[in-house]
Design a protein around this motif. Structure first.
Motif, PDB file in Angstrom:
ATOM      1  N   LEU A   2      38.743  31.332 -12.111  1.00 67.12           N
ATOM      2  CA  LEU A   2      39.316  30.099 -12.644  1.00 67.12           C
ATOM      3  C   LEU A   2      39.583  29.125 -11.499  1.00 67.12           C
ATOM      4  CD1 LEU A   2      41.775  31.609 -15.274  1.00 67.12           C
ATOM      5  CD2 LEU A   2      39.593  30.490 -15.712  1.00 67.12           C
ATOM      6  N   SER A   3      38.536  28.530 -10.992  1.00 71.53           N
ATOM      7  CA  SER A   3      38.650  27.594  -9.879  1.00 71.53           C
ATOM      8  C   SER A   3      39.222  26.262 -10.364  1.00 71.53           C
ATOM      9  CB  SER A   3      37.288  27.368  -9.247  1.00 71.53           C
ATOM     10  OG  SER A   3      36.417  26.718 -10.163  1.00 71.53           O
ATOM     11  N   ASP A   4      39.615  25.419  -9.410  1.00 73.82           N
ATOM     12  CA  ASP A   4      40.106  24.080  -9.758  1.00 73.82           C
ATOM     13  C   ASP A   4      39.040  23.302 -10.516  1.00 73.82           C
ATOM     14  OD1 ASP A   4      42.536  24.546  -8.538  1.00 73.82           O
ATOM     15  OD2 ASP A   4      41.947  23.634  -6.619  1.00 73.82           O
ATOM     16  N   ARG A   5      37.783  23.456 -10.100  1.00 75.53           N
ATOM     17  CA  ARG A   5      36.687  22.736 -10.748  1.00 75.53           C
ATOM     18  C   ARG A   5      36.524  23.158 -12.206  1.00 75.53           C
ATOM     19  NH1 ARG A   5      34.822  18.079 -10.391  1.00 75.53           N
ATOM     20  NH2 ARG A   5      35.366  18.222 -12.565  1.00 75.53           N
ATOM     21  N   ILE A   6      36.626  24.452 -12.458  1.00 74.61           N
ATOM     22  CA  ILE A   6      36.492  24.950 -13.825  1.00 74.61           C
ATOM     23  C   ILE A   6      37.633  24.440 -14.700  1.00 74.61           C
ATOM     24  CG2 ILE A   6      36.671  27.038 -15.262  1.00 74.61           C
ATOM     25  CD1 ILE A   6      35.022  28.499 -13.169  1.00 74.61           C
ATOM     26  N   VAL A  10      37.415  21.973 -17.979  1.00 77.38           N
ATOM     27  CA  VAL A  10      38.029  22.277 -19.271  1.00 77.38           C
ATOM     28  C   VAL A  10      38.899  21.113 -19.721  1.00 77.38           C
ATOM     29  CG1 VAL A  10      39.709  23.755 -20.454  1.00 77.38           C
ATOM     30  CG2 VAL A  10      37.974  24.784 -18.971  1.00 77.38           C
ATOM     31  N   ARG A  11      39.676  20.567 -18.790  1.00 79.61           N
ATOM     32  CA  ARG A  11      40.559  19.436 -19.120  1.00 79.61           C
ATOM     33  C   ARG A  11      39.741  18.235 -19.619  1.00 79.61           C
ATOM     34  NH1 ARG A  11      43.504  19.915 -15.095  1.00 79.61           N
ATOM     35  NH2 ARG A  11      45.383  20.722 -16.120  1.00 79.61           N
ATOM     36  N   THR A  17      31.127  24.381 -19.712  1.00 80.71           N
ATOM     37  CA  THR A  17      32.168  25.217 -19.113  1.00 80.71           C
ATOM     38  C   THR A  17      32.945  25.958 -20.184  1.00 80.71           C
ATOM     39  OG1 THR A  17      32.402  23.679 -17.254  1.00 80.71           O
ATOM     40  CG2 THR A  17      34.217  25.210 -17.645  1.00 80.71           C
ATOM     41  N   LEU A  18      33.294  25.272 -21.267  1.00 83.89           N
ATOM     42  CA  LEU A  18      34.046  25.900 -22.352  1.00 83.89           C
ATOM     43  C   LEU A  18      33.259  27.044 -22.987  1.00 83.89           C
ATOM     44  CD1 LEU A  18      35.509  22.670 -23.972  1.00 83.89           C
ATOM     45  CD2 LEU A  18      36.857  24.521 -22.961  1.00 83.89           C
ATOM     46  N   PHE A  37      44.590  23.888 -23.249  1.00 86.54           N
ATOM     47  CA  PHE A  37      43.834  25.058 -22.795  1.00 86.54           C
ATOM     48  C   PHE A  37      43.745  25.064 -21.272  1.00 86.54           C
ATOM     49  CE2 PHE A  37      39.428  27.253 -22.794  1.00 86.54           C
ATOM     50  CZ  PHE A  37      40.018  28.502 -22.670  1.00 86.54           C
ATOM     51  N   ALA A  38      43.491  23.907 -20.671  1.00 84.43           N
ATOM     52  CA  ALA A  38      43.399  23.812 -19.216  1.00 84.43           C
ATOM     53  C   ALA A  38      44.733  24.171 -18.570  1.00 84.43           C
ATOM     54  CB  ALA A  38      42.976  22.397 -18.802  1.00 84.43           C
TER      55      ALA A  38
END
Length: 301
Positions: A2-6, A10-11, A17-18, A37-38
């Motif tokens: 769960l990286s910052d990019r992922i 999601v956000r 990605t979802l 969710f993010a």
């Protein structure tokens, strides 16, 4: 994972990605949009990091009244068959959750269980210690139990009660367990069953002393009534489950795998609605318009 990019993707509602997260058993919960969710994934990442830090620094971590130790972590090599089964059965491959060989108290017949903690649904599962070195013990099969618990992990945000165990028991090799495995819906059901058993034993013990007050059939009548209730309730739930699956399979062009994957995302109420609908296509379109969880599931087919 769960990286910052992922989490940022999601956000922003990035569908690729979802879908990738959904295929790993990380789906939006009921009523959860992209932003919520993010936020939950960010908290989950922190919880996972803290858990791993405790394991590495202290050698153990606590789950309620249970302590799991780093030396008891289930090796990744043992996940291969269960993960393959969940991919084939429900279309997800959960590679992020930790499992441990561990026995809780009073664990003579213990097979496995899942610990999940809101609001982030941080999840860990445990498998009976006896299955560490042997693949089978009594009626337990290690691969089945692994796959069973992984199903619970992937459905933590669905808040299911009626069909939860029925989904998980579809991992069983035995048709008998696949049908009857989900008969108990909750701890209250288990308690009711145990009380009926204890009452049956108590009546048989007390019968010689109080024969005039306690008729010989009373214990069996109570036990039989409880079991009949469970059987009739389960037969109805199983009928609804199969009917909903059949409707989705027709919608998916008779592709059973896609139908199971879709149904795996459904709440108890949604399964009942799918079983009754004359137009699953319209119902799924309605679900997708209001629930990110269903938009992702439908996109994946």
């Amino acid at each position: 994972m769960l990286s910052d990019r992922i989490i940022q993707n999601v956000r922003e509602g990035d569908r690729k990605t979802l879908c990738e997260l959904d295929a790993k058993g990380l789906s939006p919960a009921v009523g959860e949009g992209a932003e919520a969710f993010a936020q939950r994934l960010a908290i989950l990442r922190k919880s996972l990091q803290e858990f791993e830090q405790k394991l590495s620094s202290q050698g153990e971590a606590r789950l309620d009244d249970l302590s799991v130790q780093s030396k008891d972590r289930i090796p990744q090599s043992l996940y291969e068959t269960p993960r393959k089964q969940t991919r084939q059965l429900y279309g997800f491959d959960c590679d992020w959750v930790s499992g441990f060989f561990c026995n809780p108290r009073f664990s003579w017949l213990f097979g496995g269980c899942t610990y999940s903690y809101p609001p982030d649904f941080f999840t860990v599962f445990i498998i009976g210690e006896r299955l560490r070195k042997q693949k089978k013990y009594l009626c337990y099969d290690r691969d089945e139990i692994f796959a069973h618990e992984l199903c619970h992990v992937a459905r933590t945000g669905v808040n299911s009660m009626e069909f939860e165990e029925l989904f998980a028991y579809q991992t069983a090799r035995s048709p008998f367990r696949r049908f009857l495995g989900g008969m108990m819906h909750s701890q209250m059901d288990t308690l009711l069953f145990l009380l009926a058993c204890l009452f049956l034993v108590a009546v048989q013990v007390l019968l010689p002393l109080y024969n005039a007050v306690l008729p010989s059939w009373l214990g069996w009548a109570v036990f039989g009534a409880v079991m009949l209730f469970f059987l009739l309730r389960h037969a109805y739930s199983y009928h609804v489950f199969r009917k909903a699956l059949q409707k989705l399979q027709t919608f998916c062009g008779n592709d059973a795998a896609k139908a199971r994957m879709l149904l795996f995302h459904a709440t108890d109420d949604e399964i009942h609605q799918l079983a009754c609908t004359a137009d699953p296509s319209a119902l799924l379109k309605e679900y997708s318009a209001s629930e990110l969880r269903w938009e992702i599931a439908c996109k994946r087919i």
